[in-house]
Write an enzyme that holds these catalytic residues in place. Structure first.
Site, mmCIF file in Angstrom:
data_model
loop_
_atom_site.group_PDB
_atom_site.id
_atom_site.type_symbol
_atom_site.label_atom_id
_atom_site.label_comp_id
_atom_site.label_asym_id
_atom_site.label_seq_id
_atom_site.Cartn_x
_atom_site.Cartn_y
_atom_site.Cartn_z
ATOM 1 N N SER A 54 0.914 -1.205 -0.132
ATOM 2 C CA SER A 54 -0.186 -0.045 0.012
ATOM 3 C C SER A 54 0.844 1.338 -0.191
ATOM 4 O O SER A 54 0.551 2.322 -0.425
ATOM 5 C CB SER A 54 -0.915 0.051 1.216
ATOM 6 O OG SER A 54 -0.287 0.127 2.605
ATOM 7 N N MET B 194 10.685 -6.901 4.488
ATOM 8 C CA MET B 194 10.933 -7.910 5.618
ATOM 9 C C MET B 194 12.145 -8.445 5.886
ATOM 10 O O MET B 194 12.169 -9.400 6.632
ATOM 11 C CB MET B 194 9.657 -8.909 5.842
ATOM 12 C CG MET B 194 8.137 -8.175 5.768
ATOM 13 S SD MET B 194 8.288 -6.761 6.935
ATOM 14 C CE MET B 194 8.134 -7.860 8.636
ATOM 15 N N ASN C 143 14.232 3.922 5.079
ATOM 16 C CA ASN C 143 13.135 3.103 5.498
ATOM 17 C C ASN C 143 11.809 3.651 6.464
ATOM 18 O O ASN C 143 11.884 4.744 6.981
ATOM 19 C CB ASN C 143 13.906 1.864 6.672
ATOM 20 C CG ASN C 143 12.901 0.736 6.940
ATOM 21 O OD1 ASN C 143 12.059 0.303 6.454
ATOM 22 N ND2 ASN C 143 13.070 0.838 8.446
ATOM 23 N N HIS D 179 9.057 3.120 8.860
ATOM 24 C CA HIS D 179 8.614 2.231 10.186
ATOM 25 C C HIS D 179 7.402 3.024 11.171
ATOM 26 O O HIS D 179 7.503 3.947 11.283
ATOM 27 C CB HIS D 179 10.011 2.236 11.006
ATOM 28 C CG HIS D 179 9.993 1.448 12.193
ATOM 29 N ND1 HIS D 179 9.955 0.122 12.296
ATOM 30 C CD2 HIS D 179 9.733 1.662 13.553
ATOM 31 C CE1 HIS D 179 9.777 -0.548 13.068
ATOM 32 N NE2 HIS D 179 9.711 0.660 14.221
ATOM 33 N N SER E 79 7.688 7.017 11.219
ATOM 34 C CA SER E 79 8.896 7.459 10.900
ATOM 35 C C SER E 79 9.452 7.180 9.690
ATOM 36 O O SER E 79 9.114 5.912 9.271
ATOM 37 C CB SER E 79 9.976 7.206 12.112
ATOM 38 O OG SER E 79 9.629 7.439 13.197
ATOM 39 N N ASP F 140 16.493 -0.084 12.330
ATOM 40 C CA ASP F 140 15.657 1.242 12.509
ATOM 41 C C ASP F 140 16.285 2.205 13.538
ATOM 42 O O ASP F 140 15.669 2.867 14.445
ATOM 43 C CB ASP F 140 14.555 0.680 13.314
ATOM 44 C CG ASP F 140 13.431 -0.352 12.722
ATOM 45 O OD1 ASP F 140 13.489 -0.075 11.361
ATOM 46 O OD2 ASP F 140 12.932 -1.167 13.168
#
Ligand code: GRF
Length: 180
Positions: A15, A82, A99, A101, A127, A136
């Site tokens: 999405s 993933m 990335n 998150h 974020s 992360d």
């Protein structure tokens, strides 16, 4: 301004990839890279007429490196990818890697971030950060609260998750405005 060349890495529903696909004309090149041959995001890419690449399992990171070198990319955006990137890959691409998150980093790094924030009664948010070898943990470039802790008692986990996804899509759009 020259148009950007961007690879979007996915593993599933896509999405957030869809935000890129909806604006594909603004890119010089958009490439979808999926770790999962069954990812619904691949169908979205196909329908949008955007090129995609399905990674072998296990991932041959060196081959991917070589393929991406040829693409002359400005940015690589991880949108629900993933797999953990090996340190060598991260250092090769560190200048262009971002990335998405679903937490207000540095809180709730790693998996089940929305659930953990919800269970703790904490603010839930999104974020976008630069990627470093530690998961992360890179510099946050965009961040937004999706649900304030005061709103949590009136919402269930599914409603909170939906709100997070809505804000993710907004933030991805803001990232495109800022970097592309
Ligand atoms: C998003 O919640 C993203 O933050 C997380 O994985 C989810 C991917 O959703 N890392 P989608 O595939 O973009 O719909």
């Amino acid at each position: 301004m020259t148009k950007a060349r961007v690879a979007v890495f996915i593993s599933g529903f896509g999405s957030n990839l869809n935000v890129f696909l909806q604006r594909r004309e603004i890119f010089d090149h958009l490439l979808v890279v999926s770790s999962n041959p069954e990812a619904y995001g691949l169908k979205r890419a196909e329908e949008a007429g955007v090129e995609s690449l399905v990674l072998a399992s296990p991932i041959d990171w060196q081959a991917l490196d070589q393929r991406l070198e040829k693409e002359n990319l400005d940015w690589i955006f991880l949108a629900g990818f993933m797999k953990i990137l090996p340190a060598g890959f991260v250092s090769n691409w560190s200048k262009c890697l971002f990335n998405l998150h679903p937490s207000l980093l540095p809180k709730y790094k790693g998996l089940r971030a929305i659930e953990r924030a919800f269970e703790a009664g904490d603010e839930v948010g999104v974020s976008i950060h630069r990627v470093v070898p530690e998961v992360d943990s890179g510099e946050v470039v965009l961040q937004k609260v999706a649900v304030h802790s005061s709103q949590l008692p009136t919402l269930n986990l599914q409603e909170v998750t939906e709100e997070v996804h809505r804000v993710e899509h907004q933030l991805v759009g803001q990232w495109i405005d800022k970097f592309c």
